[in-house]
Motif scaffolding. Structure first.
Motif, short mmCIF file in Angstrom:
data_model
loop_
_atom_site.label_atom_id
_atom_site.label_comp_id
_atom_site.label_asym_id
_atom_site.label_seq_id
_atom_site.Cartn_x
_atom_site.Cartn_y
_atom_site.Cartn_z
N VAL A 14 15.60 -29.50 18.42
CA VAL A 14 14.36 -28.96 18.99
C VAL A 14 14.00 -29.73 20.26
O VAL A 14 13.69 -29.14 21.30
CB VAL A 14 13.20 -29.03 17.96
N PHE A 15 14.05 -31.06 20.18
CA PHE A 15 13.70 -31.87 21.34
C PHE A 15 14.72 -31.73 22.47
O PHE A 15 14.35 -31.67 23.63
CB PHE A 15 13.53 -33.33 20.95
N ALA A 16 16.00 -31.67 22.13
CA ALA A 16 17.05 -31.55 23.14
C ALA A 16 16.93 -30.25 23.93
O ALA A 16 17.27 -30.20 25.11
CB ALA A 16 18.42 -31.66 22.48
N ALA A 17 16.42 -29.20 23.28
CA ALA A 17 16.28 -27.90 23.94
C ALA A 17 15.03 -27.85 24.83
O ALA A 17 14.81 -26.86 25.53
CB ALA A 17 16.23 -26.79 22.90
N ASN A 18 14.22 -28.90 24.80
CA ASN A 18 12.94 -28.88 25.53
C ASN A 18 12.72 -30.16 26.32
O ASN A 18 11.59 -30.66 26.41
CB ASN A 18 11.80 -28.67 24.54
N THR A 19 13.76 -30.68 26.92
CA THR A 19 13.64 -31.97 27.62
C THR A 19 12.71 -31.91 28.83
O THR A 19 12.02 -32.88 29.13
CB THR A 19 15.02 -32.49 28.07
N GLY A 20 12.64 -30.78 29.51
CA GLY A 20 11.78 -30.67 30.68
C GLY A 20 10.30 -30.84 30.34
O GLY A 20 9.59 -31.60 30.99
N GLY A 21 9.86 -30.15 29.31
CA GLY A 21 8.46 -30.25 28.89
C GLY A 21 8.13 -31.63 28.35
O GLY A 21 7.02 -32.13 28.55
N MET A 22 9.09 -32.25 27.68
CA MET A 22 8.85 -33.58 27.15
C MET A 22 8.77 -34.61 28.28
O MET A 22 7.93 -35.50 28.26
CB MET A 22 9.92 -33.94 26.13
N LYS A 23 9.64 -34.46 29.27
CA LYS A 23 9.61 -35.37 30.41
C LYS A 23 8.30 -35.22 31.19
O LYS A 23 7.68 -36.21 31.57
CB LYS A 23 10.80 -35.11 31.32
N GLU A 24 7.87 -33.98 31.38
CA GLU A 24 6.62 -33.71 32.09
C GLU A 24 5.42 -34.37 31.39
O GLU A 24 4.47 -34.81 32.03
CB GLU A 24 6.39 -32.21 32.18
N ARG A 25 5.50 -34.47 30.06
CA ARG A 25 4.41 -35.05 29.28
C ARG A 25 4.63 -36.53 28.96
O ARG A 25 3.92 -37.10 28.15
CB ARG A 25 4.24 -34.24 27.99
N ASP A 26 5.62 -37.15 29.58
CA ASP A 26 5.92 -38.58 29.38
C ASP A 26 6.21 -38.91 27.92
O ASP A 26 5.71 -39.89 27.38
CB ASP A 26 4.77 -39.47 29.88
N ILE A 27 7.02 -38.08 27.28
CA ILE A 27 7.36 -38.29 25.87
C ILE A 27 8.77 -38.84 25.77
O ILE A 27 9.70 -38.28 26.36
CB ILE A 27 7.26 -36.98 25.06
N ILE A 28 8.92 -39.93 25.01
CA ILE A 28 10.24 -40.46 24.70
C ILE A 28 10.43 -40.42 23.19
O ILE A 28 9.45 -40.41 22.43
CB ILE A 28 10.45 -41.89 25.24
N ILE A 33 7.90 -27.65 18.64
CA ILE A 33 7.66 -28.08 20.02
C ILE A 33 6.30 -27.58 20.53
O ILE A 33 5.61 -28.31 21.25
CB ILE A 33 8.82 -27.66 20.96
N GLN A 34 5.90 -26.37 20.17
CA GLN A 34 4.60 -25.86 20.63
C GLN A 34 3.45 -26.66 20.04
O GLN A 34 2.43 -26.87 20.71
CB GLN A 34 4.45 -24.36 20.33
N LYS A 35 3.60 -27.10 18.80
CA LYS A 35 2.57 -27.94 18.19
C LYS A 35 2.50 -29.28 18.90
O LYS A 35 1.41 -29.80 19.18
CB LYS A 35 2.84 -28.14 16.70
N LEU A 36 3.66 -29.86 19.22
CA LEU A 36 3.71 -31.12 19.96
C LEU A 36 2.98 -30.97 21.29
O LEU A 36 2.11 -31.76 21.64
CB LEU A 36 5.15 -31.55 20.19
N TYR A 37 3.33 -29.92 22.04
CA TYR A 37 2.72 -29.70 23.35
C TYR A 37 1.21 -29.48 23.23
O TYR A 37 0.45 -29.98 24.05
CB TYR A 37 3.37 -28.53 24.06
N SER A 38 0.77 -28.74 22.21
CA SER A 38 -0.67 -28.48 22.08
C SER A 38 -1.43 -29.76 21.75
O SER A 38 -2.54 -29.97 22.27
CB SER A 38 -0.95 -27.39 21.05
N ILE A 39 -0.85 -30.63 20.94
CA ILE A 39 -1.50 -31.91 20.62
C ILE A 39 -1.56 -32.78 21.87
O ILE A 39 -2.61 -33.33 22.21
CB ILE A 39 -0.76 -32.64 19.48
N VAL A 40 -0.44 -32.90 22.56
CA VAL A 40 -0.39 -33.75 23.76
C VAL A 40 -1.30 -33.19 24.86
O VAL A 40 -2.06 -33.93 25.48
CB VAL A 40 1.05 -33.92 24.28
#
Length: 115
Positions: free
Chosen positions: A45-59, A90-97
């Motif tokens: 899940v995370f590997a398929a969404n690296t752009g959004g995670m990088k934009e949100r400063d998530i490691i 991933i959508q839940k992660l993004y909504s929380i962040v």
């Protein structure tokens, strides 16, 4: 002597502040091993969404040897924002962040620079 203790105190406070504020949001994944079914699904899940995670400063940090799968999200303020024993969509992660005050400030600053 008084100056020595004041200096030590100031250094202690400074280091405490440094330790509690991070420049990244951290996802900790705990699993039995790298073959854990939930661990594999979550990393996909995370590997398929690296752009959004990088934009949100998530490691992502991986921890093996746990008795069961668990995932946590820690904010830049060092507070745990989310914990689960199942897959973190991933959508839940993004909504929380995206609801975090620091994230809102980051987005506002980014939008300001675009103008």
């Amino acid at each position: 002597m008084k100056l020595y203790f004041m200096t030590k105190f100031v250094i202690f406070i400074f280091l405490s502040v440094l330790q509690t504020n991070s420049s990244k949001r951290i996802i900790d994944i705990y699993a039995k091993d790298k073959f854990d079914k939930l661990f594999i699904e979550q990393t996909k899940v995370f590997a398929a969404n690296t752009g959004g995670m990088k934009e949100r400063d998530i490691i992502v940090k991986e921890h093996f040897g746990a008795s069961a799968f668990k995932i946590t999200l820690t904010g830049k303020d060092a507070e745990v924002k989310y914990t689960s024993k199942s897959i973190f969509p991933i959508q839940k992660l993004y909504s929380i962040v995206d609801a975090m005050p620091m994230r809102k400030n980051e987005a506002a600053k980014r939008d300001q620079y675009k103008k």
